[in-house]
Each structure stands twice: as C-alpha cells, then as structure tokens.
Design an enzyme around this catalytic site. Structure first.
Site, PDB file in Angstrom:
ATOM      1  N   ALA A 195       0.901  -1.069   0.031  1.00  0.00           N
ATOM      2  CA  ALA A 195       0.121   0.142   0.085  1.00  0.00           C
ATOM      3  C   ALA A 195       0.834   1.217   0.026  1.00  0.00           C
ATOM      4  O   ALA A 195       2.168   1.250   0.338  1.00  0.00           O
ATOM      5  CB  ALA A 195      -0.935   0.112   1.332  1.00  0.00           C
ATOM      6  N   GLY A 201      -0.434  -5.101   0.428  1.00  0.00           N
ATOM      7  CA  GLY A 201      -1.622  -5.099  -0.036  1.00  0.00           C
ATOM      8  C   GLY A 201      -1.498  -5.701  -1.334  1.00  0.00           C
ATOM      9  O   GLY A 201      -2.364  -6.201  -1.775  1.00  0.00           O
ATOM     10  N   GLU A 221      -2.051  -9.440  -0.800  1.00  0.00           N
ATOM     11  CA  GLU A 221      -3.703  -9.556  -0.591  1.00  0.00           C
ATOM     12  C   GLU A 221      -4.310  -9.400  -1.860  1.00  0.00           C
ATOM     13  O   GLU A 221      -5.510 -10.219  -2.058  1.00  0.00           O
ATOM     14  CB  GLU A 221      -4.071  -8.422   0.379  1.00  0.00           C
ATOM     15  N   GLU A 244       3.388  -6.313   7.309  1.00  0.00           N
ATOM     16  CA  GLU A 244       2.862  -5.128   8.206  1.00  0.00           C
ATOM     17  C   GLU A 244       3.184  -4.896   9.567  1.00  0.00           C
ATOM     18  O   GLU A 244       3.270  -3.909  10.011  1.00  0.00           O
ATOM     19  CB  GLU A 244       1.302  -5.481   8.094  1.00  0.00           C
TER      20      GLU A 244
END
Length: 258
Positions: free
Chosen positions: A65, A110, A113, A133
């Site tokens: 991200a 992300g 993901e 993370e």
C-alpha cells in the site's frame, strides 16, 4: 479513462495492469477506485470472459500500500480503509469470470492480498510474496490474514504474518500459494494460455464452479447445498443443452453463455 491502471481486451481476456512503476505499483486511493471500476466492467461486459491482473515493469506486481496515505489516520479511518480494500478484493474473489494474478516481482502487503483475492496465481521466477505489516505496527487489513491462512495453512501463515518474512517463488509454489512459476518473459503468455482454454468452456458453468469453491470458506453457507443448487441451475441453461448434445453428437460445443 484511467491514470493509475491500464486495461486492454484481447481474445476476450481483459488485462488489468497496475501502472505506477515509479512507486513499485503501490496501492493508493486512485488505484483502488480505478480497480473497482474495472472490476465492475468485468461483471457487466459480456465481451470479457476472463481477466489477468499484473503490475507494470519487471520489479513489482504490487509492492504494498502507499504508506503515505496511512499517516494521521484515526481508529475509525483505518477501519474504513480496511473495509474499502476488503470490499474491492471480495468483488474480485466473487467475480463470475476467472481472475488470474500474474505476479511479476514483489507482491507484498496489499499486493500479496490483491494476488490472493484472485482465483489463482502464476508467478515469475523473481516473484516475492509477503505480509510485512508488522514492521509498520500494523496487520494486513484487506483480507490477508484470512486468505493466507486458507491458502497455505495456519502454521505457515502465522509465521509469515508475525515475522514479516518474504517467500520466494519456489517456496510459494511448494506451499500452494501459486499454481506455476515461469520465467518472467513467459508470465503473461502462460496466463493467457490457461485462460484461452477456460474461454472455450461454458461461461455460466465456469462462474458456478468459482461460486461453489468460494462457498467452502463462507460460513453463512453449506458448500454441499450450494453445489446442489448450482448444479441444478445448470440444467436450466442453453449451454448445458448444447454441451450434452455436442458430446453425444461427437462435435465441439458452441457455448453462448446462456
């Protein structure tokens, strides 16, 4: 039409490319919004039979991200961000047309993901997967804790989540996180070859296969009951009549998606 992604449609396969190579294709608000719009088109455009999602350049699929957008967010704002990401990624997971991640390079945070939200993954030899993370004082928020556990098992998933370590492509293949590992120059061709085969099958049946498989992890549904219902629905389609007739007549079926 788009500024952070590109799309192209060829042989009924939509190629979606996350196009921020200077930022290693990091996910920001614009990427999410444009990806959401592109996936809506997948649902609604009959010219699209299947999808590939990849990243621009040779370094990264999506390296994570855009952390600059996280600074200053409060509790409820963080929850809203996670809900938005989960909504879009669930839309990919529940798409009635197959969505394949062609992972070229880093798929972290992300990005991992996003790849896991796709129906399966093909990796280049330089691909790297991870959920780092914890290094930021965070956990995955876009479904990563759930899908990683589903795909590789609880023990391996928790180890990756709490160490922040990365998996190389060979290990990802061993763990079942990816279906194939190929040289980078062959990545899109491999994805296209699989989807070109899928595109010869009955589209409504393909969509129902995806829906039935997803029911395994949906605690609101009984997967076997879902399968019975979807199986029965197939008998009301033109494609089922065409497929069985073609089989008995020893000819190739002409599926119409009806």
């Amino acid at each position: 039409m788009y500024s952070a992604i590109t799309t192209s449609l060829e042989n009924a396969i939509l190629l979606i490319t996350i196009n921020r190579p200077d930022k290693l294709n990091a996910l920001n608000k614009t990427v999410f919004d444009e990806l959401n719009t592109a996936i809506d088109d997948v649902y609604n455009n009959p010219a699209i039979r299947s999808v590939i999602i990849t990243g621009a350049g040779q370094k990264a699929f999506v390296a994570g991200a855009d952390i600059s957008e996280f600074q200053g967010l409060k509790h409820h704002e963080g929850m809203d961000l996670a809900k938005k990401g989960q909504y879009i990624f669930r839309k990919i997971e529940e798409a009635p047309k197959p969505v394949v991640a062609a992972v070229n390079g880093f798929a972290l945070g992300g990005g991992c993901e996003l790849a896991m939200a796709c129906h399966f993954r093909i990796a280049s030899e330089n691909a790297r997967f991870g959920q780092p993370e914890v290094n930021l004082g965070l956990i995955p928020g876009y479904g990563g804790t759930q899908r990683l556990t589903q795909l590789i098992g609880k023990g391996r998933a928790i180890e990756l989540l709490i160490t922040g370590n990365m998996l190389d492509a060979a290990t990802a293949l061993q763990y079942g996180l990816v279906n194939y590992v190929v040289p980078q120059e062959e990545l899109l061709a491999k994805a296209r070859s699989i989807l070109e085969l899928v595109n010869t099958k009955a589209p409504l049946a393909v969509g129902r296969c995806i829906k039935a498989a997803n029911a395994v992890f949906d605690h609101t549904k009984d997967g076997f009951t879902e399968e019975v219902n979807l199986f029965g629905e197939c008998f009301a389609t033109h494609d089922m009549v065409e497929g069985t007739t073609a089989f008995l007549e020893k000819r190739k079926p002409d599926f119409q998606g009806k």
